[in-house]
Write an enzyme that holds these catalytic residues in place. Sequence first.
Site, PDB file in Angstrom:
ATOM      1  N   GLY A 122       0.822  -1.206   0.000  1.00 47.08           N
ATOM      2  CA  GLY A 122       0.000   0.000   0.000  1.00 47.08           C
ATOM      3  C   GLY A 122       0.854   1.253   0.000  1.00 47.08           C
ATOM      4  CG  ASP A 123      -0.299   4.307   2.620  1.00 49.04           C
ATOM      5  OD1 ASP A 123      -0.323   3.103   2.945  1.00 49.04           O
ATOM      6  OD2 ASP A 123      -0.716   5.202   3.368  1.00 49.04           O
ATOM      7  N   GLY A 171       4.095   0.496   1.690  1.00 51.19           N
ATOM      8  CA  GLY A 171       4.932  -0.368   0.852  1.00 51.19           C
ATOM      9  C   GLY A 171       5.498   0.371  -0.346  1.00 51.19           C
ATOM     10  CG  ASP A 174      -8.106   1.431   4.113  1.00 54.14           C
ATOM     11  OD1 ASP A 174      -8.895   0.511   4.378  1.00 54.14           O
ATOM     12  OD2 ASP A 174      -7.292   1.894   4.931  1.00 54.14           O
TER      13      ASP A 174
HETATM   14  N1  LIG Z   1       6.872   6.421   4.844  1.00 50.96           N
HETATM   15  C1  LIG Z   1       7.518   5.255   4.721  1.00 50.96           C
HETATM   16  N2  LIG Z   1       8.774   5.220   4.264  1.00 50.96           N
HETATM   17  C2  LIG Z   1       9.422   4.047   4.124  1.00 50.96           C
HETATM   18  N3  LIG Z   1       8.897   2.843   4.422  1.00 50.96           N
HETATM   19  C3  LIG Z   1       7.663   2.811   4.875  1.00 50.96           C
HETATM   20  C4  LIG Z   1       6.888   4.004   5.044  1.00 50.96           C
HETATM   21  N4  LIG Z   1       5.684   3.660   5.509  1.00 50.96           N
HETATM   22  C5  LIG Z   1       5.693   2.309   5.628  1.00 50.96           C
HETATM   23  N5  LIG Z   1       6.872   1.795   5.249  1.00 50.96           N
HETATM   24  C6  LIG Z   1       7.210   0.382   5.253  1.00 50.96           C
HETATM   25  O1  LIG Z   1       6.426  -0.311   4.286  1.00 50.96           O
HETATM   26  C7  LIG Z   1       5.903  -1.519   4.822  1.00 50.96           C
HETATM   27  C8  LIG Z   1       4.431  -1.567   4.674  1.00 50.96           C
HETATM   28  O2  LIG Z   1       3.845  -0.388   5.200  1.00 50.96           O
HETATM   29  P1  LIG Z   1       2.433  -0.386   5.930  1.00 50.96           P
HETATM   30  O3  LIG Z   1       2.074   1.016   6.193  1.00 50.96           O
HETATM   31  O4  LIG Z   1       2.480  -1.312   7.084  1.00 50.96           O
HETATM   32  O5  LIG Z   1       1.443  -1.058   4.896  1.00 50.96           O
HETATM   33  P2  LIG Z   1       0.940  -0.651   3.448  1.00 50.96           P
HETATM   34  O6  LIG Z   1       2.057  -0.910   2.502  1.00 50.96           O
HETATM   35  O7  LIG Z   1      -0.181  -1.565   3.224  1.00 50.96           O
HETATM   36  O8  LIG Z   1       0.534   0.777   3.537  1.00 50.96           O
HETATM   37  C9  LIG Z   1       6.383  -1.604   6.261  1.00 50.96           C
HETATM   38  O9  LIG Z   1       7.440  -2.520   6.336  1.00 50.96           O
HETATM   39  C10 LIG Z   1       6.836  -0.202   6.578  1.00 50.96           C
HETATM   40  O10 LIG Z   1       7.934  -0.146   7.426  1.00 50.96           O
HETATM   41  O1  LIG Z   2      -4.430  -4.241  12.286  1.00 49.59           O
HETATM   42  P1  LIG Z   2      -3.678  -3.763  11.094  1.00 49.59           P
HETATM   43  O2  LIG Z   2      -2.943  -4.832  10.372  1.00 49.59           O
HETATM   44  O3  LIG Z   2      -2.825  -2.595  11.417  1.00 49.59           O
HETATM   45  O4  LIG Z   2      -4.732  -3.299  10.030  1.00 49.59           O
HETATM   46  C1  LIG Z   2      -5.658  -2.285  10.198  1.00 49.59           C
HETATM   47  C2  LIG Z   2      -5.667  -1.356   9.052  1.00 49.59           C
HETATM   48  O5  LIG Z   2      -5.336  -1.896   7.844  1.00 49.59           O
HETATM   49  C3  LIG Z   2      -6.073  -1.311   6.790  1.00 49.59           C
HETATM   50  O6  LIG Z   2      -6.793  -2.339   6.214  1.00 49.59           O
HETATM   51  C4  LIG Z   2      -5.236  -0.631   5.769  1.00 49.59           C
HETATM   52  O7  LIG Z   2      -4.027  -1.266   5.708  1.00 49.59           O
HETATM   53  P2  LIG Z   2      -2.961  -1.008   4.588  1.00 49.59           P
HETATM   54  O8  LIG Z   2      -2.545   0.420   4.622  1.00 49.59           O
HETATM   55  O9  LIG Z   2      -1.901  -1.957   4.937  1.00 49.59           O
HETATM   56  O10 LIG Z   2      -3.643  -1.381   3.295  1.00 49.59           O
HETATM   57  C5  LIG Z   2      -6.940  -0.260   7.448  1.00 49.59           C
HETATM   58  O11 LIG Z   2      -8.198  -0.135   6.930  1.00 49.59           O
HETATM   59  C6  LIG Z   2      -6.947  -0.697   8.869  1.00 49.59           C
HETATM   60  O12 LIG Z   2      -6.993   0.409   9.690  1.00 49.59           O
HETATM   61 MG   LIG Z   3      -1.213   1.856   4.269  1.00 48.01          MG
END
Ligand SMILES: Nc1ncnc2c1ncn2[C@@H]1O[C@H](COP(=O)(O)OP(=O)(O)O)[C@@H](O)[C@H]1O
Ligand SMILES: O=P(O)(O)OC[C@H]1O[C@](O)(COP(=O)(O)O)[C@@H](O)[C@@H]1O
Ligand SMILES: [Mg+2]
Length: 469
Positions: free
Chosen positions: A180-181, A183, A211
């Site tokens: 996601g954002d 990742g 989301d």
């Molecule tokens: N702003 C960021 N800069 C660099 N790495 C990030 C950032 N935000 C998240 N990551 C890394 O990317 C991975 C996934 O992020 P996360 O926010 O948990 O889920 P998603 O990719 O679904 O948004 C995690 O290992 C996290 O440490």
């Molecule tokens: O309990 P976790 O794994 O943090 O997940 C909760 C969150 O993950 C989400 O599904 C979004 O996650 P991502 O940003 O990883 O796609 C949100 O809607 C929710 O708040």
């Molecule tokens: Mg996210």
Amino acid sequence: MTLHLDDLRVRHLGECRHDSPLADLVADKKTSPHYVSEGDRVLLDDTVSMLDRRGMTPDQLPSFEAAGPRRKIYFDPAEVTAGIVTCGGLCPGLNDVIRGLVQELTVQYDVKRILGFRNGFRGLTAQHRHDTVDLTPDVVRDIHNSGGTILGSSRGGQDADEMVDTLVLRGVNVLFVVGGDGGMNAATNLAAAIRARGLDIAVIGVPKTIDNDLPYTDQSFGFQSAFAQAANFISSVSIEASASPDGIGIVKLMGRHSGFIACYASLARNAADIVLIPEVPFRLEGEDGLLARVERHVRDKGFVVIVVAEGAGQDVLAERGLLQGGATDASGNAKLGDIGLLLRETISAHLTEAGLSPTVRYIDPSYAIRSVTANAYDSVYCLRLAHNAVHAAMAGRTETAVVRWRRRFVHVPMPLIISHRNEVDPDGDLWMSVQEATGGLVAPSDGRKLDRPGIPGAPRQRGAGVVAG
Ligand SMILES: Nc1ncnc2c1ncn2[C@@H]1O[C@H](COP(=O)(O)OP(=O)(O)O)[C@@H](O)[C@H]1O
Ligand SMILES: O=P(O)(O)OC[C@H]1O[C@](O)(COP(=O)(O)O)[C@@H](O)[C@@H]1O
Ligand SMILES: [Mg+2]
């Protein structure tokens, strides 16, 4: 946001010198309504006024590079080791994407070695870098029949240089990041570290989020499957609430900053009377406040169904001291207060005080909506995203996400994908549909609210269509 044409330019690792195994497939293809040829581009805008606002001649108009197989490719498939990592929260279709990547890499490009890194970016750290899964068509053949990801996922930060070391040590020259954002942010940092070292490694993103909060993508994969599941919970709560005197049905759905799931799931069943999303603030108290509106609804209709996105009303929680300011999870995502519980308690107390006898039916399906198997639509979508991600990587594209934009598969430079968040526009037509469906938008000129059909067997709503915001 001001876009420059350079923002839309996709990075290439270098000249494509190798004949693609798919060259014959595209050799004679020309642009048509159903195909965008290599020499063509996909326009960013699709309304006359958007084009007008840019005030540009056609060749200056912002456009995306089309995805798809090329005649010439950058990497010699015999020398490719591919890596796949899935990160962040689960999403329907992750296994479909993994399967599509592995099948396309092996069957079409004859890539011999594909490593699955376990548990998100954690799998690329020094501690875990050797614990990979060898991915073959046999291994992935049936994985799309299950939700989740066979590779596992995680949150939490990792060092970009350490992860680049892993790619070098394991000989990976093509990495697919399904995330996601967060990742995509991590992939962007990783790609920058690769570039800083002058390494020939492609990083391709397949954006994932239930989301639906990533920009430059029509609707993210898995979203449909997730909101369909969410809609079932709304039906359940609606049936429960309608069968109880002064019934209050509340469903809390995922959606940290964007209320797309709440909106679509509510529209799918048309059973919600009130929809609360992060993008549209609301008050509890006062004549126009939520509590008064809930009370009016229960008095008029006999019950009420409220769908609330988890990120809604965080300011209301903060005012009541129910929010840990600044608290974040391991990935830096804001920790939310529980708006569902607050609604359950305050609504119940308010109605009791008002002389009613509320029966509250509260469901927080939480992970149950995102752990499901992808539906047929999402499976097809995932497969086609995966095919296009492989084509992009083999053609030497990097720091690029593969998305569907206005029904076309295109390459979007990663910085754009993380440039801002996709949110429900309170002035847009989606929110308007939610308002229409909940009966809150259109009122006859005499001031009466319109009736809205209730669910089968339930009392019909008698006016007082209510909508948040
Ligand atoms: N702003 C960021 N800069 C660099 N790495 C990030 C950032 N935000 C998240 N990551 C890394 O990317 C991975 C996934 O992020 P996360 O926010 O948990 O889920 P998603 O990719 O679904 O948004 C995690 O290992 C996290 O440490
Ligand atoms: O309990 P976790 O794994 O943090 O997940 C909760 C969150 O993950 C989400 O599904 C979004 O996650 P991502 O940003 O990883 O796609 C949100 O809607 C929710 O708040
Ligand atoms: Mg996210």
